[in-house]
Design an enzyme around this catalytic site. Structure first.
Site, short mmCIF file in Angstrom:
data_model
loop_
_atom_site.label_atom_id
_atom_site.label_comp_id
_atom_site.label_asym_id
_atom_site.label_seq_id
_atom_site.Cartn_x
_atom_site.Cartn_y
_atom_site.Cartn_z
NE ARG A 1 38.92 -27.66 46.21
CZ ARG A 1 37.62 -27.51 45.95
NH1 ARG A 1 37.06 -28.14 44.93
NH2 ARG A 1 36.85 -26.75 46.71
CG ASP B 1 33.55 -36.91 45.37
OD1 ASP B 1 33.33 -36.19 46.36
OD2 ASP B 1 34.06 -36.48 44.33
CG ASP C 1 35.04 -24.42 45.44
OD1 ASP C 1 35.46 -24.77 44.32
OD2 ASP C 1 34.04 -24.93 45.99
CG ASP D 1 37.00 -31.47 47.50
OD1 ASP D 1 37.63 -30.42 47.27
OD2 ASP D 1 36.27 -32.03 46.67
CG HIS E 1 38.05 -36.99 40.51
ND1 HIS E 1 37.03 -37.82 40.90
CD2 HIS E 1 37.82 -35.81 41.13
CE1 HIS E 1 36.22 -37.16 41.71
NE2 HIS E 1 36.68 -35.93 41.87
CG ASP F 1 36.85 -29.22 41.26
OD1 ASP F 1 37.46 -30.24 41.63
OD2 ASP F 1 35.95 -28.68 41.91
#
Lengths: 875, 530
Positions: free
Chosen positions: A566, A394, A248, A507, A640, A582
């Site tokens: 993701r 979300d 991440d 996610d 998004h 992201d």
């Protein structure tokens, strides 16, 4: 959504404030590189990379060779430490060679990746052509393909005729750290390793594996996503290797080899002569070094001398290094790009066939605040006459980040909300992340704990880390029983407030652990008897797999699931969609969305997209419009935005820009039939939907490094505008015998030229290949489902021979009934001034209310007469 | 049969669904363009087509006018008559899409959707709501007239008051000047008398100092004269290494001799002449260890100069009637006051204390001082009063020139505050001042923006207020609030929301927004063509 920094704004989460603060102090809008390891900081990578090319200490013990019809085994010995390895070599159906190397007698079993191959691959016979004390020559069956096993030092060369296609261990970089008891004299980082404040206890000691591959004649290699880098991979001599370790990464940086959210350890090598692929089946942290033309000087065996030819041949050398597990590599020998795609698909499966609606436009934001908000955004689309299919929720929609629940105030009556969307033939996606809030009042947590389904820490307790809900534990998705339980949680009576038009988004499944090493799970955490180290890159795949299974099961196996993930791995293409994580509202992020999705497509993952507008920061209106335009021609089309950014629904930027965005989205919807049948083809064949030009023009060197334009299928060429203030773009139109038609003006252009196209804010340069027939639906309605029964318009673009062909695929758009042959699949051909249709699936049956209302022939003169013939017998 | 779709229909010659009066989807106003049997001309004039191609589910006209009743044209529109309710146009893409859009169900004639005709019900509801709104508007508009009247009166009052205050300001200025003269003439003798007093005291201090010095000299002489022979000699001096003139660690006889004026020993008289060589460095034998006084840390002086908020919001000087809002302002004042005290004044006073206090002034001087102080106080008071009047004038001028709407109908909101309590927060709107949010569970107030401007669309600029530059957001902009005003009998904050992080939206009703209802009969028109 994701990341640590944002967490700092959640002031109630005091314990994490420190983490956030530390990041804040860096004061820049970029990744904090210090949070992630370089090769130098990763003990095994440092150790392995310190080995330089030279003579391999490994020797093949030819006397141990055993050859059955399908398998060759052979022992290798390391002359330095006398440890023996077992080499297994298989010839697989479809021109694939599999090489497996493990310790002959490991102290304990080493991890072999399960659940990625769709089945045990079908083998084909191997036979010995010749053998002496220096080596063995094996026939691979087809096209005079041979494998030469050289004994001293050990190396493998795969040849076709007089060409070396690929050599293994030709640079002597095979390294296999055998499992051992802890010795007194230990090197740093072998039995313990510390990064920042985290110590990895490494109870099994060193266990890395490494192997080099030489690719003579190859100058272009691609694949090994996920990296925010160019389509064509760069050499890594002067920096870090490409890293594959699902992480991440907060505000990732562009154009570097750092690891991102997903990993597919597949590299595709391409030259004008041939396309090949290397699939390195290992789920541990992996680094890939690439160098060019530095090899070729190593000593070849006598048998090879005559094929060597000029030493000036370009060559690419690749080296794979993984922290644990075994060497299990599939060498896909092409020879065409599409052969490599089908070879890889034969191993790991093809793209899942998505519900048609999921190819429409998706409206997402972190977060739509409440039901009222959802309702008014939904109404906004109708008011501004912009189609959309999915609205997304979300993490804030949950009751305190407890997934499978709804915020009791903001989303008090979710079914009412879902029914409202269903009445408009629209759908919703709600997020379900794999971190589970540690809270004894939370049913999901209690059950997982009671069932013992959590990942364990090194001391045997439930692993706990920090994520959105605060303290969280992580279900062990590597367990089939855990996945079955997870899937059962999506049943309508379990996941309260859900209906059939609610789908799921996974996610943070790298997994993201805010306070873990490199923001992920400790490597010494345990999944049964395996360390997290062994399975890391596989975790995200399992999460998405279990979730998709849940959606299938809740419908009694009838409906196709839609799950966005993701994190991903080899095989994730079978499950659902992937997005590039992201990103940021910057022009360079728009640009890189193309090579990022092209790279994924090359390794099977077609359903790829980037956050339209950019997740972090706020886009300029121009950037937002350009992104909507570019995204309309990428597979997964979702806007998004980060929680802290101003609203950016399409109608918030003045009527002119609303119109531009509306037009882009409408273009997308007119092409949905084409997108849908390409996904059907991807599902059947494994070939990418969005593909680099060289896939279709493999001999055209000019296409090999193109990444600002691409093809959708074979017939649409897209060169989106991705420069601020652009007045024009230069598109390369390939094919010296091709013509290309501008899809907006129908203007004809010759192939094999760089075409300058002046652009305005409304321009989206897209061309249809002469010789193709593309079905479209021009009656754009408020969602794809509303267009189900609408008629088609066929765009017949003639080539220089005045012919064209194409396909038309139709089914119900959402169930698995196509597997029961409920579909229409026809080949359309235009030749000799006749457009005709042939049934490609005579045994399939489906009835549609749609018809063909219009045929537009491009490149033809006005007909004096048109006649329509129907042949009942053709049915 | 799967082959049915295969019919490659260039033109599907469907049955045109022509109604008796006019083709489907055509509004009455355009009926004359669709004459049955005659060729149809696209409404943009671009093309003529046979009438049977109107509504044949194939788009012929660029403007979509040949398909008013089908979804064939991407840019067409469909007219719903909606008898009992309002007629309306919908995009033709909504015809037969399975979703009921027209309340008369006419858009879904071939989709299988089962739509209920809801026009009568909708019409009834709309009439009710229009009626209600009209009532509110009527009452609100009456209230608004009153507000306008009050605002007008208030404005006149304020103007009158301003005139008064401006008049009294002149008198006060004169008074200040007169008092300044009085003060200055009283301060002159005061200053002279104080200087005299100070000089006398300093003379006296010098005398005392001298005596002290002599006494110390004698004392030191006795201390130095170890053998009590009435002389201080070189060896006796050498035992005091602190006297080493070059402080190099070795106190030589030559140096000692130098201190004694070049001789080997001195008597008390001669000692007097070399005393200045010795007295600074000499350390008494009895308290030689006394540490040198350290410099006091002055950290406490470095107080925060002012608080950022007061800098950021120069509008804070708008008078606030609400008590709890004053707290912050008091804080500001205190800070400023602290800052004005010159930091050195405190330490100087301290020093004086150490050296003994000055004797009190004699009566004559004290009288002069008292007189001067009285003059000063009177002057200060007059000046302060003038200041206050200035403030008052400024505030009045500001209020008079403030944009309270075309007829000052919003003036009544000035200096008022309105609250709304939600499940988590208490929101407070103080029109023309600022918007705040406070957690119900304590904690400090967050500024959601200070008065910015009227921000409605051009034709109704007074329908939206914008409050800006509130407390900054983490990694984002400062908070701001948009207040939407709608007509209501009462002045109430109806709702608040945060559509985007740190961008708040408030709905606020006030009679000041109410427009005069054009006619009370409006709601009875059922078939109003829009």
């Amino acid at each position: 959504t994701a990341n640590v920094l944002v967490f700092a704004s959640h002031y109630r989460m005091a314990p994490l404030l420190v983490v956030g603060l530390a990041l804040c102090l860096s004061g820049t809008w970029a990744v904090d590189k210090g949070n992630f390891k370089t090769c130098e900081q990763s003990a095994f990578c440092k150790r392995q990379r310190a080995l330089k090319p030279g003579e391999s200490p490994y020797r093949a013990l030819l006397e141990t060779m055993e050859l059955t019809n399908t398998r060759l085994t052979l022992q290798l010995i390391n002359d330095n430490n006398k440890v023996r390895l077992l080499l297994e070599l298989y010839r697989l159906q479809g021109n694939i060679t599999r090489v497996k190397i493990n310790e002959l007698k490991p102290l304990k079993p080493r991890y072999e990746v399960p659940d990625v191959l769709i089945r045990e691959p079908t083998t084909e016979p191997l036979s010995v052509l010749s053998q002496d004390e220096n080596g063995v020559v094996l026939s691979l069956g087809v096209e005079s393909q041979r494998v030469i096993i050289s004994a001293r030092p050990f190396r493998l060369d795969i040849m076709e005729g007089s060409d070396v296609l690929m050599s293994l261990n030709s640079r002597g970089l095979l390294a296999f750290e055998h499992l051992r008891m802890q010795e007194e004299k230990v090197e740093d980082g072998m039995w313990e390793e510390t990064f920042k404040s985290h110590t990895d206890s490494k109870p099994n000691g060193p266990s890395a594996v490494s192997l080099d591959f030489s690719l003579p004649g190859v100058e272009h290699v691609y694949g090994i996503p996920e990296h925010a880098d160019t389509l064509r991979l760069k050499t890594t001599d002067n920096g870090d290797p490409y890293r594959l370790y699902n992480l991440d990464v907060f505000q990732y940086e562009l154009y570097n080899p750092m690891a991102l959210y997903g990993s597919v350890p597949v590299m595709v090598a391409h030259s004008a002569q041939r396309t090949t692929g290397i699939f390195w089946l290992n789920a541990a942290e992996t680094w890939v070094d690439i160098s060019s033309n530095t090899a070729g000087k190593t000593v070849f065996g006598k048998m090879l001398d005559y094929v060597q030819g000029s030493s000036e041949t370009p060559q690419t050398d690749v080296r794979w290094i993984s922290e644990s597990g075994i060497i299990d590599v599939f060498i896909m020998l092409g020879p065409t790009p599409k052969d490599v795609f089908s070879q890889y698909a034969s191993l790991t499966g093809t793209q899942s066939f998505p519900p048609l609606a999921s190819l429409g436009y998706h409206q997402c934001r972190w977060n739509y605040n409440d039901q009222e908000d959802v309702k008014s955004v939904d109404a906004g689309f109708d008011e501004h006459d912009i189609p959309y299919d999915f609205i997304w929720l979300d993490i804030e929609h949950t009751d305190g980040k407890r997934y499978f629940t709804w915020d009791p105030h903001k989303f008090a009556t979710p079914k009412e909300m879902l029914q409202g969307l269903m009445d408009k033939k629209r759908k919703m996606v709600a997020i379900v992340d794999p971190h589970i809030k540690v809270d004894s009042n939370y049913k999901i947590h209690n059950e997982i704990r009671t069932l013992g389904f959590y990942v364990k820490n090194k001391d045997g307790g439930d692993y706990e880390g920090w994520c959105w809900p605060g303290s969280a534990s992580y279900p062990d998705f590597t367990r089939a029983d855990m996945r079955a339980w997870w899937a059962s949680m999506f049943a309508y009576d379990q996941y309260e407030g859900t209906m059939e038009n609610l789908y799921t988004w996974n996610d943070m499944n790298e997994p993201s652990v805010f306070n873990g090493p490199e923001v992920t799970m400790h490597k010494d955490a345990m999944h049964g008897s395996w360390e997290h180290r062994d399975i890391h890159n596989l975790y995200g795949l399992y999460v998405q797999m279990a979730t998709a299974e849940g959606l299938i099961q809740r419908s009694g196996g009838v409906e196709r699931p839609f799950v966005l993930t993701r994190a991903f791995f080899a095989g994730s293409q079978r499950i659902g969609a992937v997005w590039t994580g992201d990103n940021a509202a910057e022009w360079d992020h728009l640009k890189i969305s193309i090579p990022m999705c092209l790279s994924m497509g090359l390794v099977g993952i077609s359903f790829c997209g980037a956050d339209i507008g950019g997740f972090f920061k706020s886009p300029s209106t121009e950037l937002l419009v350009r992104w909507y335009q570019a995204g309309a021609y990428q597979p997964f089309y979702r806007a998004h935005a980060h929680l802290d950014t101003p609203r950016r629904e399409p109608w918030l930027f003045g009527p002119e820009n609303t119109a531009l965005i509306r037009e882009a989205v409408r273009q997308r919807y007119t092409f949905l039939p084409y997108w849908y049948q390409l996904f059907y083809r991807a599902h059947v064949t494994g070939e990418p939907v969005m593909r680099p030009l060289w896939v279709e023009y493999p001999q055209d060197l000019a296409t090999f490094a193109l990444e600002d334009e691409y093809l959708i299928g074979r017939d649409l060429l897209v060169h989106p505008v991705v420069e601020e203030g652009a007045r024009g773009v230069t598109a390369y139109l390939p094919g010296k015998d091709e013509v290309w038609f501008d899809v907006h003006t129908f203007q004809k252009h010759n192939g094999a030229q760089n075409l300058y196209i002046p652009v305005t804010m409304s321009s989206i340069p897209v061309f249809q290949r002469g010789g193709s027939i593309i079905p479209r639906k021009l009656r754009v309605r408020r969602s794809s489902t509303c267009m189900e029964h609408d008629p088609y318009t066929l765009y017949v673009a003639l080539n220089l021979q005045r012919t064209a062909d194409g396909e038309l695929y139709i089914d119900d758009g959402h169930t698995f009934n196509y597997e029961k042959k409920e579909f229409i699949y026809r080949k359309l051909t235009f030749a000799n001034k006749v457009l005709s249709s042939v049934n490609l699936a005579p045994d399939a049956k489906f009835t549609t209310d749609s018809w063909i209302e219009r045929i537009i022939v491009l490149g033809a003169s006005k007909p004096s007469k048109v006649t329509l013939k129907t042949f009942e017998s053709a049915c | 049969m799967s082959c049915q779709f295969l019919l490659l229909l260039l033109l599907s010659v469907g049955v045109s669904a022509v109604e008796v009066q006019r083709p489907r989807g055509v509004p009455l106003s355009k009926r004359q363009f669709y004459e049955e049997g005659k060729p149809f001309t696209c409404l943009d004039g671009s093309r003529n087509i046979p009438f049977d191609r109107v509504n044949d589910d194939y788009c012929d006209c660029q403007d979509g006018s040949d398909e008013p009743g089908t979804a064939a044209c991407p840019n067409g529109s469909f007219h719903c008559t909606n008898a009992g309710f309002r007629p309306t146009f919908i995009p033709s893409s909504r015809i037969n899409d399975g979703i009921c859009d027209c309340c008369d169900t006419t858009d879904e004639y071939n989709s299988g959707a089962t739509c209920q005709n809801t026009c009568r019900e909708l019409g009834r509801k709309e009439r009710e709501s229009l009626q209600k709104m009209a009532e509110i508007a009527k009452e609100g508009f009456l209230l608004k007239q009153q507000l306008i009247h009050e605002a007008k009166m208030g404005l006149e009052d304020k103007k009158a008051k301003l005139g008064d205050v401006q008049g009294s300001k002149k008198d006060m200025e004169a008074k200040v000047e007169a008092l300044r003269t009085v003060k200055e003439s009283a301060e002159q003798p005061e200053r002279e008398a104080k200087e005299r007093h100070l000089k006398a005291w300093e003379d006296q201090k010098a005398l005392i100092q001298k005596e002290k010095d002599s006494a110390r000299m004698a004392e030191v002489f006795l201390e130095l004269d170890d053998d009590a022979d009435g002389f201080v000699s070189v060896p006796e001096l050498l035992s005091h290494s602190e006297l080493d003139p070059d402080a190099d660690g070795s106190f030589t006889e030559a140096e000692a001799q130098g201190l004694l004026g070049g001789v080997d020993k001195v008597d008390t008289v001669a000692f007097e002449s070399i005393w200045s060589n010795v007295k600074e460095k000499y350390m008494s034998e009895s308290n030689a260890d006394t540490p040198a006084p350290e410099e006091t840390s002055r950290e406490e002086i470095n107080e925060p100069v002012s608080d950022n908020e007061s800098d950021q919001y120069p509008d804070d000087d708008i008078p606030e009637d609400e008590d709890d809002d004053d707290e912050e302002d008091e804080d500001d004042d205190r800070d400023e006051h602290d800052y004005k005290i010159p930091p050195t004044a405190r330490t100087e006073e301290k020093k004086d204390d150490d050296e003994g206090a000055m004797p009190p002034y004699d009566q004559e001087t004290q009288n002069l001082i008292d007189a001067a102080q009285k003059a000063r106080d009177e002057f200060d008071e007059a000046e302060r009063a003038l200041q206050e009047v200035d403030d008052q004038i400024r505030n009045l001028e500001k209020e008079i020139s403030f944009d309270f709407g075309p007829s000052s109908e919003f003036a009544y909101l000035y200096s008022q505050c309105y609250e709304l309590t939600t499940s988590e927060y208490i929101y407070r709107l103080c029109p023309f001042n600022r918007v705040t949010q406070k957690s119900k569970f304590g904690g400090s107030e967050t500024n959601l923006g200070s008065w910015g401007k009227w921000a409605g669309p051009e034709d109704s600029i007074y329908s939206v207020m914008k409050y800006e530059h509130g407390t900054g957001c983490w990694q984002g902009p400062s908070r701001s609030t948009t207040v939407k005003l709608t007509c209501g009998k009462e002045t109430v904050v109806m709702s608040t929301s945060e559509p985007s992080r740190c961008e708040y939206l408030m709905e606020f009703t006030s009679p000041a927004v109410c427009q005069e209802p054009p006619s009370l009969e409006i709601s009875s028109h059922e078939h109003q063509e829009l």
